[in-house]
Design a protein around this motif. Structure first.
Motif, PDB file in Angstrom:
ATOM      1  N   UNK A  41      19.128  55.493   5.622  1.00  0.00           N
ATOM      2  CA  UNK A  41      17.723  55.232   5.950  1.00  0.00           C
ATOM      3  C   UNK A  41      16.772  55.822   4.915  1.00  0.00           C
ATOM      4  N   UNK A  42      17.158  56.904   4.276  1.00  0.00           N
ATOM      5  CA  UNK A  42      16.255  57.578   3.337  1.00  0.00           C
ATOM      6  C   UNK A  42      16.293  56.999   1.932  1.00  0.00           C
ATOM      7  N   UNK A  43      17.213  56.058   1.674  1.00  0.00           N
ATOM      8  CA  UNK A  43      17.406  55.601   0.297  1.00  0.00           C
ATOM      9  C   UNK A  43      16.248  54.743  -0.191  1.00  0.00           C
ATOM     10  N   UNK A  44      15.832  53.745   0.587  1.00  0.00           N
ATOM     11  CA  UNK A  44      14.784  52.841   0.139  1.00  0.00           C
ATOM     12  C   UNK A  44      13.452  53.541  -0.074  1.00  0.00           C
ATOM     13  N   UNK A  45      12.994  54.428   0.843  1.00  0.00           N
ATOM     14  CA  UNK A  45      11.753  55.170   0.553  1.00  0.00           C
ATOM     15  C   UNK A  45      11.838  56.000  -0.726  1.00  0.00           C
ATOM     16  N   UNK A  46      13.016  56.549  -1.013  1.00  0.00           N
ATOM     17  CA  UNK A  46      13.174  57.324  -2.233  1.00  0.00           C
ATOM     18  C   UNK A  46      13.038  56.449  -3.470  1.00  0.00           C
ATOM     19  N   UNK A  47      13.660  55.259  -3.438  1.00  0.00           N
ATOM     20  CA  UNK A  47      13.555  54.333  -4.568  1.00  0.00           C
ATOM     21  C   UNK A  47      12.105  53.894  -4.766  1.00  0.00           C
ATOM     22  N   UNK A  48      11.418  53.594  -3.692  1.00  0.00           N
ATOM     23  CA  UNK A  48      10.013  53.193  -3.801  1.00  0.00           C
ATOM     24  C   UNK A  48       9.160  54.317  -4.388  1.00  0.00           C
TER      25      UNK A  48
END
Length: 221
Positions: A41-48
């Protein structure tokens, strides 16, 4: 338990092997298809955040590729970020197809087990009936033990085949649905990545100028 296996005849051996294979596949897939491992769940916010803060570089893309299956899909798109939107989308789709293939590993085998074990049980039933009628032909009804053995072989193999097939079929359908849900989440993350890189919508296609009628040109002049 062993007496039931012996009473079922040699057909019980492939049925037992199928049951062991089904248990192994279900256990492996339940462990491998954890959402925290596939689509953190935390991966996409980190990439953004990397994109918005201009912290994205080749090292970050390499770490992302090693992070998770979703990371591999996003890294494929980020590796082509210097190209246009269509090229990034194609890279993501290529990586996604590979990851979906990995997610569906062994599911075809599980489906085959679910389909084959009832047939094995039916085969054991046929052999049991053949044994029973052979006993009737050779000794008539004077030897009930032979008749009982044939009936037992027929019923035990049928029951064993169904006992293996029903849970295997249920888990096959369940895991298929699980994979489909994960694929939807990966697609949503991929769309979010493209929108973050290029904005929320596709660029409008410029339209050709419309010809004005002679009457409209006369009015304009």
């Amino acid at each position: 338990m062993w007496e039931l296996v012996r009473a079922g005849g040699w057909v019980m051996i492939p049925i037992l092997l199928c049951s062991l294979g089904a248990v192994a596949i279900v256990a492996e897939r339940l462990w491998s298809l954890r959402r925290a491992r596939i689509v953190p769940a935390e991966l996409m916010p980190q990439v953004q955040q990397w994109i918005k803060s201009d912290q994205l570089n080749d090292d970050a893309v390499l770490r992302l590729r090693r992070h998770s299956p979703l990371g591999k899909v996003l890294a494929a798109g980020l590796a082509s970020r210097h190209l246009d939107r269509a090229a990034v989308k194609e890279s993501i789709e290529d990586a996604g197809r590979h990851e979906v293939h990995e997610l569906e590993r062994y599911l075809n085998t599980l489906g085959t087990i679910a389909g084959v074990t009832p047939l094995l049980g039916l085969l054991g039933t046929v052999f049991g009936m053949i044994r029973m009628f052979s006993a009737l032909t050779s000794a008539g009804v004077g030897n009930p033990a032979d008749l009982a053995h044939g009936i037992a072989e027929a019923l035990i193999t049928t029951a064993a085949g169904l006992i293996v097939a029903i849970p295997a079929l249920a888990m096959h359908r369940y895991l298929r649905g699980w994979v489909a849900d994960i694929v939807v989440e990966m697609e949503a993350a991929s769309i979010a990545l493209i929108n973050t890189l290029y904005g929320g919508g596709f660029p409008a296609t410029p339209s050709a100028p419309r010809r004005r009628s002679p009457k409209a040109r006369a009015v304009a002049s």
